[in-house]
Design an enzyme around this catalytic site. Structure first.
Site, PDB file in Angstrom:
ATOM      1  N   SER A   1       0.827  -1.209   0.000  1.00  0.00           N
ATOM      2  CA  SER A   1       0.000   0.000   0.000  1.00  0.00           C
ATOM      3  C   SER A   1       0.862   1.260   0.000  1.00  0.00           C
ATOM      4  CB  SER A   1      -0.901  -0.005   1.244  1.00  0.00           C
ATOM      5  OG  SER A   1      -0.082  -0.052   2.392  1.00  0.00           O
ATOM      6  N   GLY A   2       2.184   1.094  -0.021  1.00  0.00           N
ATOM      7  CA  GLY A   2       3.076   2.255   0.145  1.00  0.00           C
ATOM      8  C   GLY A   2       3.420   2.964  -1.156  1.00  0.00           C
ATOM      9  N   ASP A   3       4.203   4.009  -0.984  1.00  0.00           N
ATOM     10  CA  ASP A   3       4.598   4.880  -2.078  1.00  0.00           C
ATOM     11  C   ASP A   3       5.471   4.184  -3.119  1.00  0.00           C
ATOM     12  OD1 ASP A   3       3.765   7.561  -2.146  1.00  0.00           O
ATOM     13  OD2 ASP A   3       5.895   8.161  -2.297  1.00  0.00           O
TER      14      ASP A   3
ATOM     15  N   HIS B   1      24.223   5.691  -4.808  1.00  0.00           N
ATOM     16  CA  HIS B   1      24.196   5.863  -6.266  1.00  0.00           C
ATOM     17  C   HIS B   1      25.530   6.380  -6.818  1.00  0.00           C
ATOM     18  CE1 HIS B   1      20.078   5.090  -5.535  1.00  0.00           C
ATOM     19  NE2 HIS B   1      19.634   6.313  -5.450  1.00  0.00           N
TER      20      HIS B   1
ATOM     21  N   ARG C   1      22.850  26.865  -8.511  1.00  0.00           N
ATOM     22  CA  ARG C   1      23.829  25.797  -8.728  1.00  0.00           C
ATOM     23  C   ARG C   1      24.318  25.166  -7.419  1.00  0.00           C
ATOM     24  NH1 ARG C   1      27.151  24.794 -12.365  1.00  0.00           N
ATOM     25  NH2 ARG C   1      28.952  24.984 -10.999  1.00  0.00           N
TER      26      ARG C   1
HETATM   27  C1  BG6 Z   1      16.386   7.815  -4.738  1.00  0.00           C
HETATM   28  C2  BG6 Z   1      16.451   8.894  -3.710  1.00  0.00           C
HETATM   29  O1  BG6 Z   1      17.181   6.733  -4.361  1.00  0.00           O
HETATM   30  O2  BG6 Z   1      16.825   8.309  -5.991  1.00  0.00           O
HETATM   31  C3  BG6 Z   1      15.627  10.098  -4.146  1.00  0.00           C
HETATM   32  O3  BG6 Z   1      15.942   8.404  -2.476  1.00  0.00           O
HETATM   33  C4  BG6 Z   1      16.027  10.548  -5.526  1.00  0.00           C
HETATM   34  O4  BG6 Z   1      15.760  11.167  -3.224  1.00  0.00           O
HETATM   35  C5  BG6 Z   1      16.033   9.361  -6.489  1.00  0.00           C
HETATM   36  O5  BG6 Z   1      15.104  11.514  -5.954  1.00  0.00           O
HETATM   37  C6  BG6 Z   1      16.559   9.739  -7.857  1.00  0.00           C
HETATM   38  O6  BG6 Z   1      16.317   8.711  -8.764  1.00  0.00           O
HETATM   39  P1  BG6 Z   1      16.145   8.994 -10.314  1.00  0.00           P
HETATM   40  O7  BG6 Z   1      16.078   7.642 -10.917  1.00  0.00           O
HETATM   41  O8  BG6 Z   1      14.913   9.804 -10.469  1.00  0.00           O
HETATM   42  O9  BG6 Z   1      17.375   9.762 -10.707  1.00  0.00           O
END
Ligand code: BG6
Length: 482
Positions: A14-16, A237, A462
């Site tokens: 049910s979450g986001d 990331h 920026r």
């Molecule tokens: C998620 C972060 O891992 O990556 C978010 O929690 C961020 O804060 C998102 O917005 C960005 O992902 P993408 O694929 O939209 O670059």
């Protein structure tokens, strides 16, 4: 094992995350016939919902075309929902019972997606282990960040998961590893003769890996404030991208050979100190184009008053190995900046023995992850025509120019398909994760213990100018384009 039944369970249905990413991804994979034939889906969450209600929540994100209505109907017809508590073994037994009914004693495979807040992680994983593991096929568990908050909490979580599952069963998602250009890094580097011989400290001046978003926390402030931009984007990331840019060539393309190299390069990185970074937090722009742009981070009602959580960070990493010693790797990320962009910028050194009176600019190789996947090399050329002037131009591989017919899949689509196929190549291994935390934990603790005040920057700018100054000091010449 195409012909075996597969059951995909979404915890947190049910979450986001489920509504915006997981269900849409499952639908696209189903629509494109990429899943094993006998796949069905179970949602599990606390609220008593029906499949119809989940469908309604998800539909705005599913991108259903008019000619797909029937397939869409069929997709929801193989969806089921079970409501239950996350800490009740009995409720998980009920879920298991439903799955067994479908499997009918046959060999079947199960995938469990934990789209859950960290507080539910422990009990859900224990209950899966105790009550939901299929007996005749494989079981795979997909987990999402946050994987802890620092080295110690992440280790506790890893130990917990390792006590329940084997590493081969665990799929730690970093969705950047599912993006086209991130997946392309290995091919660019190791499938070409032209780049690799100059991919080193003799030729490269510095590397900038950046992530920019043009919007603020947009109601996610409660989650965000607990983690901050370093944990949200940089430690996962951007560091994953860095490891693919900087690692040595793996012995083969086997997932463990690749991850061995990633771990090796991470081990050569010194842990960060406060001096290595610049932190910022956005303030509202009174002239902003919409309500979001007018809002500062602290104006978000879900953010605690006076919070010092950074929404922007730049960190300079040093890789102490033979290839990279002395080459700064700059990671830079922020919310509420001037544009949406994620890219890698490899800046070469000045040409030695200049004969052009200092007019040559440094070469750059830019790998744009989004928006608009591209790889281009900035280079000097003689201005065409009778003059002997020089100018900068680009060798340009922009995907939507070169590959007009291609529709690139979403990162989650590739990664979830990888789980079905059993490929862990694009998932984070436990030792990789612990190195990532080793690099960032001292910095995060310094920030939190010393109560560091982030530098304000205007929503839509920026970021703090101190960040540009830091790039400049880190051998990165700014030509007005990042
Ligand atoms: C998620 C972060 O891992 O990556 C978010 O929690 C961020 O804060 C998102 O917005 C960005 O992902 P993408 O694929 O939209 O670059």
């Amino acid at each position: 094992d195409e012909s075996f039944p597969h059951i995909f369970v979404v915890f947190g249905a049910s979450g986001d995350l489920a509504k915006k990413k997981i269900y849409p991804t499952l639908w696209w994979l189903y629509r494109d016939n990429l899943l094993p034939k006998k796949t069905i889906f179970f949602g599990y969450a606390r609220s008593s919902l029906t499949v119809r209600e989940i469908r309604e929540k998800c539909t705005p994100y599913m991108k259903v075309r008019p000619d797909e209505e029937q397939a869409y109907e069929d997709f929801w017809n193989i969806n089921y929902y079970v409501s239950g508590a996350y800490d009740s073994r009995t409720d998980f037994e009920k879920l298991n019972q439903e799955m067994c009914t479908f499997e009918n004693g046959l060999h079947a495979n199960r995938l469990f997606y934990l789209a859950l807040p960290p507080s539910a992680f422990q009990s859900v994983s224990v209950n899966i282990r105790n009550a939901c593991m299929g007996q005749k096929g494989w079981n795979r568990i997909i987990v999402e960040k946050p994987f802890g908050k620092d080295a110690a909490s992440s280790k506790a979580l890893s130990d917990h998961l390792a006590s329940l599952f084997k590493e081969e069963q665990l799929y730690r998602i970093d969705h950047y590893l599912g993006k086209e250009m991130v997946q392309n890094l290995m091919t660019i580097r190791f499938g070409n003769r032209i780049f690799n011989p100059t991919w080193n400290r003799e030729n490269i001046s510095s590397v900038l890996i950046s992530f920019k978003e043009p919007f603020g926390t947009q109601g996610r402030g409660g989650y965000f404030d607990e983690f901050g931009i370093i944990r949200d984007v940089m430690q996962n990331h951007l560091l994953q991208i860095l490891s693919l840019v900087a690692m040595e060539k793996p012995v083969t393309c086997h997932p463990d050979d690749i991850r061995d190299e990633k771990v090796k390069v991470l081990k050569s990185i010194k842990s960060l100190e406060l001096d290595d970074c610049v932190l910022g937090q956005y303030v509202g722009n009174p002239d902003g184009k919409d309500d979001d742009a007018k809002m500062g981070y602290l104006d978000d009602p879900t953010v605690p008053a006076g919070s010092k959580t950074p929404t922007f960070a730049l960190a300079v990493l040093q890789i102490k190995n033979e290839r990279w010693d002395g080459v700064p790797f700059i990671l830079r990320c922020g919310k509420a900046l001037n544009e949406r962009k994620a890219e890698v910028r490899i800046q070469y050194r000045d040409v030695p023995g200049d004969i052009f009176g200092g007019r040559s600019k440094r070469n750059e190789m830019v790998i744009r992850v989004q928006p608009g996947e591209a790889l281009y090399v900035k280079m000097m050329t003689k201005s065409p025509g009778i003059t002997f002037d020089m100018e900068e131009t680009e060798l340009d591989l922009t995907y939507n120019q070169r590959y007009k017919e291609i529709n690139l899949p979403d990162a989650y689509e590739r990664l979830i398909l990888d789980v079905f196929c059993g490929s862990q190549m694009n998932f984070v291994r436990d030792d990789e994760l612990s190195e990532a935390w080793r690099i960032f934990t001292p910095l995060l603790h310094h920030i939190e213990n010393n109560d560091v005040q982030p530098i304000p920057y205007v929503h839509g700018s920026r970021g703090p100018k101190e960040a540009d100054e830091k790039c400049d000091k880190s051998n990165f010449k700014y030509y007005g384009s990042y």
